[in-house]
Design a protein around this motif. Structure first.
Motif, PDB file in Angstrom:
ATOM      1  N   PRO A   4      33.407  -3.347 -31.388  1.00  0.00           N
ATOM      2  CA  PRO A   4      34.490  -3.756 -30.465  1.00  0.00           C
ATOM      3  C   PRO A   4      35.916  -3.912 -31.357  1.00  0.00           C
ATOM      4  N   ALA A   5      37.102  -3.437 -30.661  1.00  0.00           N
ATOM      5  CA  ALA A   5      38.250  -3.339 -31.384  1.00  0.00           C
ATOM      6  C   ALA A   5      39.117  -4.433 -30.904  1.00  0.00           C
ATOM      7  N   ASP A   6      39.044  -4.733 -29.569  1.00  0.00           N
ATOM      8  CA  ASP A   6      39.863  -5.843 -28.749  1.00  0.00           C
ATOM      9  C   ASP A   6      39.373  -7.257 -28.868  1.00  0.00           C
ATOM     10  N   ILE A   7      40.196  -8.005 -28.417  1.00  0.00           N
ATOM     11  CA  ILE A   7      39.847  -9.475 -28.449  1.00  0.00           C
ATOM     12  C   ILE A   7      38.634  -9.618 -27.283  1.00  0.00           C
ATOM     13  N   ASN A   8      38.821  -9.052 -26.304  1.00  0.00           N
ATOM     14  CA  ASN A   8      37.821  -9.219 -25.357  1.00  0.00           C
ATOM     15  C   ASN A   8      36.294  -8.519 -25.605  1.00  0.00           C
ATOM     16  N   GLY A   9      36.103  -8.215 -26.892  1.00  0.00           N
ATOM     17  CA  GLY A   9      35.005  -7.562 -27.167  1.00  0.00           C
ATOM     18  C   GLY A   9      34.576  -6.381 -26.770  1.00  0.00           C
ATOM     19  N   LYS A  10      35.618  -5.779 -26.294  1.00  0.00           N
ATOM     20  CA  LYS A  10      35.470  -4.284 -25.973  1.00  0.00           C
ATOM     21  C   LYS A  10      36.427  -3.371 -26.688  1.00  0.00           C
ATOM     22  N   ALA A  11      36.412  -2.113 -26.189  1.00  0.00           N
ATOM     23  CA  ALA A  11      37.515  -1.139 -26.839  1.00  0.00           C
ATOM     24  C   ALA A  11      37.621  -0.021 -25.979  1.00  0.00           C
ATOM     25  N   ASP A  12      38.929   0.597 -26.212  1.00  0.00           N
ATOM     26  CA  ASP A  12      39.300   1.500 -25.356  1.00  0.00           C
ATOM     27  C   ASP A  12      39.366   3.012 -26.343  1.00  0.00           C
ATOM     28  N   PRO A  13      38.213   3.640 -26.210  1.00  0.00           N
ATOM     29  CA  PRO A  13      38.091   4.528 -27.440  1.00  0.00           C
ATOM     30  C   PRO A  13      38.606   5.845 -26.869  1.00  0.00           C
ATOM     31  N   TYR A  14      38.953   6.679 -27.607  1.00  0.00           N
ATOM     32  CA  TYR A  14      39.359   8.227 -27.569  1.00  0.00           C
ATOM     33  C   TYR A  14      39.075   8.879 -28.880  1.00  0.00           C
ATOM     34  N   ILE A  15      38.864  10.143 -28.750  1.00  0.00           N
ATOM     35  CA  ILE A  15      38.479  11.136 -29.962  1.00  0.00           C
ATOM     36  C   ILE A  15      39.511  11.509 -30.578  1.00  0.00           C
ATOM     37  N   ALA A  16      39.744  11.575 -31.825  1.00  0.00           N
ATOM     38  CA  ALA A  16      40.620  12.333 -32.556  1.00  0.00           C
ATOM     39  C   ALA A  16      39.924  13.211 -33.424  1.00  0.00           C
ATOM     40  N   ILE A  17      40.714  14.399 -33.767  1.00  0.00           N
ATOM     41  CA  ILE A  17      39.708  15.415 -34.504  1.00  0.00           C
ATOM     42  C   ILE A  17      40.899  15.975 -35.523  1.00  0.00           C
ATOM     43  N   LYS A  18      40.534  16.057 -36.803  1.00  0.00           N
ATOM     44  CA  LYS A  18      41.446  16.782 -37.786  1.00  0.00           C
ATOM     45  C   LYS A  18      40.693  17.844 -38.550  1.00  0.00           C
ATOM     46  N   ALA A  34      37.241  11.318 -35.509  1.00  0.00           N
ATOM     47  CA  ALA A  34      37.347   9.894 -35.544  1.00  0.00           C
ATOM     48  C   ALA A  34      37.288   9.362 -34.186  1.00  0.00           C
ATOM     49  N   VAL A  35      36.876   8.084 -34.176  1.00  0.00           N
ATOM     50  CA  VAL A  35      37.305   7.462 -32.763  1.00  0.00           C
ATOM     51  C   VAL A  35      38.098   6.300 -32.776  1.00  0.00           C
ATOM     52  N   TYR A  36      39.192   6.227 -32.068  1.00  0.00           N
ATOM     53  CA  TYR A  36      40.082   5.466 -32.216  1.00  0.00           C
ATOM     54  C   TYR A  36      40.096   4.663 -30.791  1.00  0.00           C
ATOM     55  N   ASP A  37      40.746   3.345 -31.028  1.00  0.00           N
ATOM     56  CA  ASP A  37      40.763   2.490 -30.058  1.00  0.00           C
ATOM     57  C   ASP A  37      42.252   2.307 -29.582  1.00  0.00           C
ATOM     58  N   ASP A  55      43.998   1.398 -33.430  1.00  0.00           N
ATOM     59  CA  ASP A  55      43.019   1.044 -34.392  1.00  0.00           C
ATOM     60  C   ASP A  55      41.768   2.258 -34.773  1.00  0.00           C
ATOM     61  N   LEU A  56      41.636   2.648 -35.910  1.00  0.00           N
ATOM     62  CA  LEU A  56      40.382   3.303 -36.221  1.00  0.00           C
ATOM     63  C   LEU A  56      39.049   2.472 -35.891  1.00  0.00           C
ATOM     64  N   ILE A  57      38.202   2.859 -35.253  1.00  0.00           N
ATOM     65  CA  ILE A  57      36.900   2.094 -35.134  1.00  0.00           C
ATOM     66  C   ILE A  57      35.973   3.022 -36.086  1.00  0.00           C
ATOM     67  N   GLY A  58      35.982   4.167 -36.175  1.00  0.00           N
ATOM     68  CA  GLY A  58      34.845   4.803 -37.097  1.00  0.00           C
ATOM     69  C   GLY A  58      35.286   6.297 -37.239  1.00  0.00           C
ATOM     70  N   GLU A  59      34.974   6.709 -38.310  1.00  0.00           N
ATOM     71  CA  GLU A  59      35.033   8.223 -38.370  1.00  0.00           C
ATOM     72  C   GLU A  59      33.770   8.666 -39.098  1.00  0.00           C
ATOM     73  N   THR A  60      33.755  10.196 -38.955  1.00  0.00           N
ATOM     74  CA  THR A  60      32.500  11.058 -39.686  1.00  0.00           C
ATOM     75  C   THR A  60      33.064  12.329 -40.236  1.00  0.00           C
ATOM     76  N   LYS A  61      32.803  12.584 -41.189  1.00  0.00           N
ATOM     77  CA  LYS A  61      33.358  13.929 -41.834  1.00  0.00           C
ATOM     78  C   LYS A  61      32.068  14.801 -42.243  1.00  0.00           C
ATOM     79  N   ILE A  62      32.581  16.183 -41.842  1.00  0.00           N
ATOM     80  CA  ILE A  62      31.332  17.231 -41.598  1.00  0.00           C
ATOM     81  C   ILE A  62      32.115  18.203 -42.685  1.00  0.00           C
ATOM     82  N   ASP A  63      31.224  18.738 -43.721  1.00  0.00           N
ATOM     83  CA  ASP A  63      31.541  20.059 -44.418  1.00  0.00           C
ATOM     84  C   ASP A  63      31.192  21.099 -43.856  1.00  0.00           C
ATOM     85  N   LEU A  64      32.145  21.821 -43.229  1.00  0.00           N
ATOM     86  CA  LEU A  64      31.822  22.947 -42.492  1.00  0.00           C
ATOM     87  C   LEU A  64      31.520  23.979 -43.072  1.00  0.00           C
TER      88      LEU A  64
END
Length: 2004
Positions: A1513-1527, A1567-1570, A1578-1587
């Protein structure tokens, strides 16, 4: 009492052979060592000892057999000697020379010479001189002046490891004779006159034992260590020479030291406890059920430690659904973390103003969660109970997930089992295994009696003033005891000013039993006006003081003393080590001891008298007798300092002394509060000060009244310089001693038992290390060694049982002592039997599993050996400089405790122990803790004063004692120093070859290492090698004139250890410490030859440690050569290759350095990736340098890293000489440098490939080239049953012949479908049921079907594993008694449950139901499944920068500065021809044939994101508002506008197309951002893939191969290449013959034939011929193609963990996704698959409430008094309470019948696949946007009683899960409570299948006793319509239009009294107001009487007066 045999010689042997002898008596046999190449005489000169428990009978027989020894075959018997022991028994000592007899009992020429001695129990045999023991004899004149003091028993110590004596052991009897002060000698004793100078030494291999070697060697006789002895350390078992028993670890490694005078040093230095770490506790509250109470508004409070968080409130429900996630982050030491309490409580109607009332709570400590598998409880039900009311039962259930993650733990989310399984509450309780679900309340009584030895805690200025003024002398401490348990605290009263406080109080806790909190914390605190501080802390682990087995016992403890340790005792205002007193970290000083006990009583909650509060109570307790903890005994501690070296130079300038303390005894600076013992033997008044310690010595001294003053510290001595870093103390021939007398309760038995178990465990651990070492170094037959280890274990366990059984009937044994003894004996007996059983099951293939089981034994032994009730405190050795304490070592008292039974003796008692002193407390963390403060060689002995006579026996021989001159100079005084007269001179040669995988100490990521070797007081360094982590020094260091004190032959078996430290040389400042290791040299005496097998020594790897972490290996060898009378000329010459250029540096000599041969190393240079800046400058022109063993090669230069980071020349090679032995291969170093202008270059980063093994090419055997074979193999293509996905493919041999068909008929599919259902959801409701036609299926159908399959597979694997384990347990258990039975019982109910679940009611057969095509769901990253796609291209991380000093915080991630891609191949030159002669061989590519070009390539990357789960969770209410970011490269996509509001499990269902150019853009970051309204996201977490690796991999990870080929529909083929094209391409690349498509659906590739279907349907249902299915079949089994085959990546979804760089190592959620890649130069792929989330379907549920019946009646009628109710029914769809709908009221129902005909209408959105209703609503008025909730579809109906003025009364409710609820009863009569309580048996229906259901259902509520009862019945009709249908046929709410319902026909009861007035009046008068009316009438009569009286009174009186 023992029988001793000295086997001297066997002569008259024939021929040359290796000889060995075996001696047997009473079934216990010993073997001698092997004598190699004996001719006519074999001189064994070995002594064997049989401890005997019962007197030897005159006609018992001793048998000796002599064999010719063979390594391979069985030994051949030469002859036997048997002797009747009559003469021995009579005379006590006999020497015999006699001939042997052969098998036929005829005498042969060989004769044997032996001596036998027997010493009986009663002292009848042999007269012994008493004085010998008490006086220290003067040096004998004869021979070499050995002391007769050396008794054999000590020295022949551990021979055979298992001296099992038949019958009772000799301890008891022995003890008895001791007590009677009998000085009959208990020890066998060589007469000083009899055989001068032959001491008996058993070679003891640090815990391993072996027959004493060369025991009685004459001085001039060479000691030959027989060949193979290196491998055969352990011929010590009765079974002798089975290879099983042989240890294979090396002779020289420290771990395998051969010794009985030295004990093993501990390598790891740094205390790890007490250091804070990161932890994260994540708790999901899912829902609550069966909460007790009516119509409540529950909130859940989650509390971890001090932090609290709350869920939202749910209104008017007893089964709220929350699904809320909470995370708590901590940074504390592990001990603190695991003692924190997790408390979940449900609170009713809490709001801003009121705190609400507690419904029930549940507690458990964090440690319990952490010890669960995967550190978590998943979807478990916590039982809520009310702590205020013990008598009440359970208050409801709360379903939650709890996980505790430490740094580096990754938590796997278990597969989600079906909902039905989880609704089985009883089967999924939140309790650890083995805790019964019905826990009872219990009282824990912790009694605190008294304490002693407290330190002073406040300043003494005030005290001195007071003393001066009033003369009062007070103790400066005000102690009280605080006990913390399960989150509650209790305290005793404060005892003012007392060092020896008496409390006699008990603290009572009330807690559920068994408690889910493991430790009780007991703390003595000092009460102070300002702040209370801890004096000392002790933890009691409940698992150690109780046993849950069926023969177990409740927790019990004491009364026993517990010792508390903490900071040093001197009082300072700010104690820097205060944490130690809180129980964090290892205490550095004794603080106090506390007498306490603990008992537990299970409460009978039915008892009315019981006090039901759970508050902690403190009560008075009765005191205990003084002697309850044991008889006071006088103990004697002796220590000798043999060496003190490696003293840190910071303290080297002042004189140094050492102080030894035990408790407060011996502590001269700050120990003397008053001594502990006031109860003096003479019964003194205990008021003297110091002299208290100076007690009379023990009875030994008779009447002479010599005071024995303890000497506890050495004299201060100024240290001498060793080298730049270290000093040493000049303890040369004069060794200072200390001795301390102390008085303790005699509880040695506890320590003895612990010692026996410890020794078994040590032996086991060492054996296991051996086995692992053998597996690692690939020595032959590790399984034999494991069998040997198990054999030792079982004999050790039996030995424990016999020894521990001699129960001493101590008055002072506590209940815990008795119970522990029983349970330890049971456990060990059991373990011994299991070990025996296991031994027979150890085979080559079962080795690994069995090894794991044996590891469990080890843990169990260590656990059992830890004694919870303390006795003698630990010994502390402090180094003092200037009266300040600098550094310390702590030695557990049990390790040096003496016993006359070998096994019970402490492992370091009477041994020389190497101690490394360390800094106290926090100062010892980090680098400060890695450097040695001092290295001590110390001899310690602790025992009863009356057993003191042997205390010097373990010292190296050849010394005189120096005593204090006092009084009458009593002979029995211990020496204050030892003067060594014997001195040997040696030369030490240290062959330092190389080190590898060292630690990076410079900012470049490399080091400049050199090694420093310490031996005694000398040290030398190797040369410094610059910039390498793998130095090859190849240097011989020679230490001349090393003087060692003691006897020569002792040195041979027992040399001191060598310390090797590795440093990093810095140009300025001092060198940095990089690690340390120890070694033992191989010793050669001057009279031995320098020849094999011992010399020259072999190089070996020694593990280097830095603090607690490993930091590389050192390859070296060490030899210690005695310099004889001839001086150095006799030593073997140092002949090494003398290379002039190295100057004075000697290389390692030829026989020792490894044998080299020529290898060629080919390097594939592919490219560099992600290079970071170096010193702020970008890397522009990098180059890679490869170096191995001094040779190397450079890559071509990359001209412009930004434009193209790949190399132009791909393959280069170099030749190098490498050792033949692959284990000795040096590492290969990869260094990347950046070439700057003017010929400068800077290092970017480096990588060391520590093992080349995986890159070594071994040419294939000609015989094994099976692909050249002819003959076809038809591969079995039966498609596997979808559930059983465990790879069923059979790997077929080349010449086998198997033809199988692959076509699957519809029926089979049908069967499979059925099977699949069986395992699937309850009642077989599956997704496909709902969606039978093709058009309905979409990608999600495929996905959910696949997830089911994955779960099924996981479940099967678990079941299979469990089954295997159970089977194993069975096998083991059968070996140990019939324990199988109770297992079976416990299994049965489980099985039944399983069966129930697996046979759902059969559904009507649906024919031609099509199978859904599935994809593979990987619950991990694709990389882990396919070995990182490093099939030919490897990625090496380039590191730079120091490894942080604080080894926790610097992760490797932070040091990575880039990656090198390439590979290498190592092979012996020359390469075999068949490779080079192969067609198409290109010599410029060497071994790397057929690799693709590395030119830039354009690729379309298509990323599919399915969903994320468990986001942090990224917000005070114990939830998050996630969206995807790709780089990816320059492309950066942020899908910000499509964020998903307030969701931790968002379904994204999106695909993104990106065009990229490899190699520049090859690292994909998802990455998943809040999303935040204000501020940055805020960055919640990210994963990296070697294509890139995926793209080029042979596993073809560009686009997964799907299960079937279809050209339309939801499963369209995604790849632009068809299967047949892919297949042809693969065949061409792999040089495979094929594919040849044949008639009848056959295809041949290489020599494999595949069969399959050949038709395909297009959209219009037209069939046409195609080869694609066949080609796909081959692709799906590509791994079976010989040589070229490998597994191809299937169509899949992978699950990747999301990580956040700020919280390294802790998973922040997981992302399900997959990536497709299509090269742009190929045909373009079709459009992306649509995976957008399914939209919930709109439905309308119409519920008609027709009637109610039998509703309980609540009201009484005012007039008629009849019971009635004003009934109405309320309903809502779960989660939509605000939309609740009520019927009208049926007034005055007298029978509970109500008629309504009322319709509710609930529109809702429903997700079929997930069986959830989707609702969107704003969380609060302040919310920005609506939040989407998914909740189960549950309809709630409640019946109420309407009241006009007060609140309505709730009568009952029923909740129906719309997916599975019981079918309604036909009539009101048939409707029963069963329908709610017994759901499992009833037929269930789903409204989504049935659409329309009508029937009767019960309303239920809980009565006072918490039982469910029926409170009414309702007849209702449920009708489900889709939104479209609802529009077509609308219906009105209530009874409104359209489609109105008729008005109910209700009997009008409200005005009855109008219609029937008489009845009402009769009721009013007769029943209701009868008594009231009578009372009123009586009162009226009374009033009338009084009125009449008053009225008539005056007249009457007048009458009377007047007399009228």
């Amino acid at each position: 009492m023992a029988l001793l045999l000295q086997l001297r010689t066997v002569s008259g042997l024939r021929g040359r052979a290796d000889r060995i002898a075996k001696a047997a008596f009473r079934g216990l046999s010993f073997y001698t060592r092997v004598l190699e190449n004996c001719e006519d005489e074999a001189r064994f000169d070995e002594t064997f000892r049989w401890p005997v428990a019962s007197n030897i009978d005159g006609n018992e027989i001793l048998e000796i057999q002599v064999f010719n020894y063979s390594k391979v075959f069985t030994n051949r018997l030469i002859g036997t000697f048997r002797m009747v022991l009559q003469k021995v028994v009579e005379e006590g000592q006999v020497e015999v020379t006699d001939t042997l007899i052969d098998d036929n009992n005829s005498a042969i020429q060989t004769s044997i010479s032996i001596e036998i001695r027997y010493q009986a129990l009663d002292g009848t045999v042999g007269t012994w001189n008493d004085k010998e023991f008490l006086e220290t004899p003067s040096v004998h004149s004869e021979g070499d002046g050995r002391y007769p003091l050396e008794t054999d028993s000590l020295l022949s110590g551990h021979r055979q490891g298992s001296d099992i004596s038949p019958g009772k052991s000799n301890q008891q009897s022995a003890e008895r004779s001791f007590r009677s002060k009998g000085k009959e000698k208990m020890k066998e004793h060589k007469d000083g006159t009899h055989e001068a100078g032959k001491g008996v030494f058993s070679a003891m291999k640090l815990g391993k034992t072996r027959p004493s070697k060369d025991d009685h060697r004459k001085q001039d006789e060479p000691a030959v260590l027989e060949a193979e002895d290196l491998d055969r350390k352990a011929m010590r078992q009765a079974c002798g020479l089975e290879p099983d028993t042989i240890s294979l670890a090396s002779v020289t490694a420290v771990t395998t030291n051969v010794s009985n005078k030295r004990s093993k040093p501990d390598i790891k230095m740094e205390p790890s406890a007490g250091r804070p770490m990161d932890y994260q506790v994540s708790i999901t509250i899912i829902e609550a059920r069966q909460l007790v109470g009516l119509n409540m508004d529950p909130v859940v409070c989650v509390e971890v430690g001090e932090e609290k968080k709350y869920t939202s409130m749910k209104e008017s429900t007893n089964c709220p659904y929350y699904n809320e996630y909470f995370v708590f982050d901590f940074h504390v030491p592990p001990d603190v973390m695991f003692d924190k309490i997790i408390k979940l409580s449900v609170i009713h109607s809490k709001n801003l103003l009121r705190s609400g009332t507690l419904v029930g709570s549940f507690k458990m400590d964090v440690g319990t969660v952490y010890t669960q598998p995967e550190h978590q409880f998943y979807h478990k039900w916590a039982i809520l109970s009310d702590p205020e009311d013990l008598t009440a039962g359970l208050k409801g259930y709360l379903k939650c997930d709890i996980a505790v993650v430490g740094k580096g733990d990754n938590i796997k989310t278990p597969h989600k089992a079906n909902e039905t399984d989880e609704d089985d509450i009883e089967g999924n309780l939140l309790l650890p295994d083995g805790v019964p679900p019905e826990r009872q309340w219990a009282r824990f009584y912790i009694k605190i009696y008294r304490a002693e030895g407290l330190p002073r805690m406040n300043t003494s200025i005030m005290a001195n003033v007071k003393k001066a003024l009033i003369g009062e002398n007070k103790d400066l401490v005000d102690p009280y005891v605080q006990v913390v348990f399960a989150g509650q605290k209790g305290k005793t009263s404060v005892q003012k000013s007392s060092y020896e406080p008496l409390w006699n109080e008990q603290i009572v806790f009330t807690e559920m039993f068994p408690p889910l909190c493991k430790r009780i914390k007991i703390q003595i605190r000092d009460s102070d006006k300002v702040n209370d501080v801890a004096i000392g802390t002790h933890f009691i682990d409940l698992r150690k003081i109780s046993n849950e087995g069926d023969k177990g016992f409740l927790p019990t403890f004491g009364p026993a003393w517990v010792n508390m340790y903490g900071s040093t005792r001197n009082y300072t205002l700010m104690d820097e080590h205060q944490e130690l007193n809180e129980g964090l970290g290892e205490g550095v000083s004794f603080r106090a001891r506390l007498l306490m006990s603990l008992a537990v009583e299970i409460l009978d909650t039915t008892n009315p008298e019981i006090n039901s509060s759970t508050e902690v109570q403190v009560e008075q307790a009765t005191s205990v007798a003084d002697n309850c903890t044991g008889k006071m005994e006088e103990f004697f501690l002796f220590g000798a300092f043999l060496e003190a070296t490696m003293i840190d130079r910071k303290i080297g300038d002042k004189p140094i002394n050492f102080e030894v303390t035990i408790g407060n005894y011996g502590n001269q600076i700050d120990g003397v509060t008053k001594p502990m013992l006031r109860r003096k033997k003479e019964g003194g008044d205990g008021e003297e000060e110091e002299s208290e310690l100076l007690q009379n010595s023990s009875e030994d001294e008779g009447d002479e009244d010599g005071e024995l003053v303890s000497v506890s510290s050495s004299q201060p001595v100024k240290p001498l310089v060793t080298d730049r870093n270290y000093f040493h103390l000049p303890y040369f021939e004069k060794k200072p001693c200390i001795y301390i007398k102390s008085w303790w309760q005699d509880q040695r038995r506890r320590l003895y038992n612990a010692n026996i178990m410890d020794k078994i465990a040590d032996k086991l651990e060492e054996g296991l290390n051996d086995v692992q070492e053998m597996i690692k170094t690939e020595k032959p037959h590790p399984e034999r060694r494991l069998r040997g280890v198990l054999e030792e274990l079982s004999s050790g366990c039996l030995r424990f049982v016999t020894l521990a059984d001699k129960d001493q009937h101590h008055s002072s044994r506590t209940r815990l002592d008795r119970e522990r003894l029983k349970s330890c004996m049971r456990e060990l007996e059991n373990m011994g039997q299991q070990a025996t059983t296991l031994r027979s099951q150890v085979k080559k293939n079962t080795m690994k599993d069995k090894l794991k089981l044996v590891q469990n034994f080890l843990q169990k032994l260590r656990f059992l050996a830890d004694e919870p009730q303390h006795t003698i405190p630990d010994i502390f050795i402090w180094m003092m400089s200037n009266n300040k304490r600098i550094a310390y070592a702590r030695v557990p008292s049990k390790d040096i405790l003496y016993s006359i039974v070998d096994e019970e003796m402490g492992k370091d008692c009477a041994k020389v122990k190497t101690l490394f002193l360390k800094l106290p407390g926090k100062r010892g963390f980090g680098p400060a803790g890695w450097t040695v403060q001092a290295k001590m060689e110390m001899y310690l002995w602790l025992g009863l004063n009356k057993q003191r006579k042997d205390f010097l026996s373990g010292l190296p021989c050849g010394f005189e004692e120096k005593k204090t001159t006092r009084g009458q100079n009593l002979p029995s005084f211990p020496p204050i120093s030892l003067l060594y007269t014997k001195k040997q001179v040696f030369q030490l040669r240290a062959h330092m070859y190389q080190a590898r995988s060292l630690f990076a100490a410079d900012s470049s990521g490399l080091s400049d290492p050199f090694a420093r070797v310490f031996f005694i007081s000398q040290s030398q360094c190797t040369e410094v090698l610059n910039e390498t982590l793998c130095p090859t020094w190849d240097q011989l260091l020679v230490f001349d004139n090393v003087e060692l004190y003691g006897e020569a032959h002792e040195m041979r078996d027992d040399p001191p250890i060598i310390v090797i430290e590795i440093y990093d040389q810095d140009t300025v400042g001092k060198a940095d410490f990089m690690g340390r290791t120890f070694a033992k040299p191989v010793v050669k005496m001057s009279d031995e030859h320098y020849c094999p097998p011992r010399f020259p020594p072999q190089l070996e790897y020694y593990q280097i440690y830095r603090g607690n972490s490993t930091a590389g290996d050192l390859l070296a060898a060490f030899e210690l050569l005695q310099i004889g009378p001839g001086g150095k000329s006799d030593l073997p010459p140092i002949d090494g290759p003398t290379d002039m250029d190295r100057g004075p540096i000697l290389p390692v000599p030829l026989g020792i350095r490894p044998v080299l041969s020529k290898y060629r190393v080919e390097i594939l240079f592919w490219g560099l990736r992600d290079l970071k800046r170096v010193n702020l400058a970008q890397v522009d022109r990098p180059r890679v340098d490869i170096e191995c063993a001094g040779k190397g090669v450079q890559s071509s230069l990359i001209q412009n890293y930004k434009k193209n980071p790949n190399f132009s020349t791909l393959v280069k090679w170099f030749e190098v000489d490498l050792p033949e032995n692959e284990l000795l291969h040096p590492p290969l170093n990869i260094r990347v440098v950046d070439c700057r202008a003017f010929g400068r270059y800077t290092l970017v980063g480096s990588h060391a490939v520590s093992s080349l093994r995986k890159f070594i090419y071994r040419p294939p055997d000609k015989k094994a080239q099976y692909w050249n074979m002819t003959g076809e193999i038809v591969v079995n293509m039966e498609p596997e049953v979808p559930i059983k996905k465990m790879e069923t493919m059979v790997k077929l041999e080349a010449n086998s012949d198997a033809v199988v068909k692959v076509d699957v008929s519809e029926e089979e599919k049908e069967k499979k479908k059925k099977k699949k259902k069986g395992g699937g959801g309850g009642g077989g409701e599956e997704v496909e049921e709902e969606e039978p036609d093709e058009s309905m299926l979409d990608w999600w159908s495929k996905y959910f079907a696949s997830i089911e399959t994955m779960k099924e597979q996981l479940r099967q694997q678990e079941a299979a594993a469990a089954e295997a384990e159970e089977k194993e347990d069975m096998e083991i258990a059968e070996g140990s008694k019939g324990q199988g039975k109770n297992k079976e019982k416990s299994k049965a109910p489980k099985e039944d449950k399983k069966k129930k679940q697996q046979s759902p009611p059969e559904l009507p057969e649906k024919k031609n139901k099509q199978k859904i095509d599935e994809l593979k769901v990987f619950n991990k990253e694709l990389e882990t499944e396919f070995d990182n796609f490093e099939d030919w291209l490897h990625t090496f991380n380039l590191l730079r920068g120091k490894i942080g000093d604080n080894d926790d915080n610097a992760t490797e991630e932070e040091r990575i500065v880039g990656r090198f891609k390439g590979s290498m191949c190592v092979y012996k030159v020359p390469l075999p021809d068949d490779i080079t002669k192969e067609a198409g061989y290109d010599p410029s590519f060497g071994m790397f044939q057929g690799i693709p070009s590395n030119d830039p390539i354009n690729v379309l990357v298509r990323v599919y994101i399915v969903r994320a789960t468990d986001l942090h969770p990224a917000d005070i209410n114990g939830k998050a508002d996630p969206y995807i970011a790709i780089k990816l490269g320059k492309t950066d996509i942020k899908d910000k506008e499509n964020y998903i509001s307030k969701q931790l499990n968002p379904v994204f269902g999106k695909s993104f197309d990106i065009e990229a150019t490899f190699p520049m853009e090859s690292m994909l970051t998802v990455a998943v951002y809040d999303w935040d309204l204000v501020g940055t996201d805020d960055l919640i977490g990210e994963t990296k893939i070697d294509l890139e690796n995926r793209f080029y991999s042979k596993h073809r990870a560009t686009c997964g191969v799907s299960q079937t080929y279809s050209i339309h529909g939801y499963n369209t083929w995604r790849d632009p290449m068809k299967p047949s094209q892919i297949l042809s391409k693969l065949c061409k690349e792999g040089k495979v013959d094929g594919p040849h498509f044949g008639p009848g659906g056959r295809v041949k590739v290489a020599n494999r034939v595949f069969t399959g279907p050949t038709e395909i349907e297009d959209e219009n249902g037209q069939k046409k011929q195609t080869d694609e299915h066949l080609a796909l079949t081959v692709l799906r089994h590509w791994e079976d193609i010989p040589r070229a085959g490998c597994k191809l990546v299937p169509e899949h979804v992978e699950t990747r963990p999301l990580l956040n760089p700020d919280k390294p190592g802790i998973e922040q959620g997981r992302l399900e996704m997959w990536v497709d890649m299509f090269p742009m130069d190929m045909p373009a792929p079709g459009p992306a698959i649509d995976i957008s989330p399914r939209k919930p379907k709109k439905y309308e549920l119409r519920v008609i409430v027709w009637n109610t019946d039998e509703v309980i009646l609540e009201d009484d009628d005012y007039f008629t008094g009849e019971k009635s109710s004003d009934i109405f029914v309320r309903g809502w769809l779960k989660g939509q309470q605000e939309d609740k709908q009520d019927t009208d009221v049926h007034y005055h129902s007298l029978t509970g019948e109500g008629n309504f005909n009322w319709r509710y209408i609930f529109p809702f959105d429903y997700l079929m696949a997930e069986e959830r209703i989707v609702i969107s609503k704003k969380e609060s008025m302040f919310s920005w946007d609506e939040t989407e909730y998914k909740i189960p579809a549950r309809l709630t109906l409640q019946v109420w009683d309407a009241d006009h003025f007060s609140a309505d009364d709730f009568l009952g409710a029923i909740e129906l899960d719309l997916n599975r609820f019981p079918r309604g009863a036909k009539t009101s009569k048939q409707c029963s409570l069963e329908m709610v309580t017994n759901e499992a048996e009833l037929p269930m229906v789903s409204i989504f299948k049935q659409k329309r259901v009508k029937g009767w259902w019960p309303f239920v509520a809980r009565d006072e006793n918490d039982e469910l009862e029926i409170t009414g019945k309702v007849e209702a009709e449920l009708h489900l319509l889709t939104a479209e249908e609802a529009e077509k046929s609308p219906a009105g709410l209530a009874r409104n239009e359209p489609d109105p319902l008729e008005k109910p026909n209700r009997p009008d009861t409200s005005f009855i009294w109008f219609l029937n007035p008489l009845k009402s009046i009769k009721y009013l008068i007769c029943t209701r107001y009868k008594w009231l009316i009578i009372k009123i009438v009586l009162a009226l009569l009374l009033l009338i009487m009084i009125a009449l009286f008053l009225y008539s009174m005056p007249g009457y009186m007048v009458k009377k007066l007047l007399g009228a």
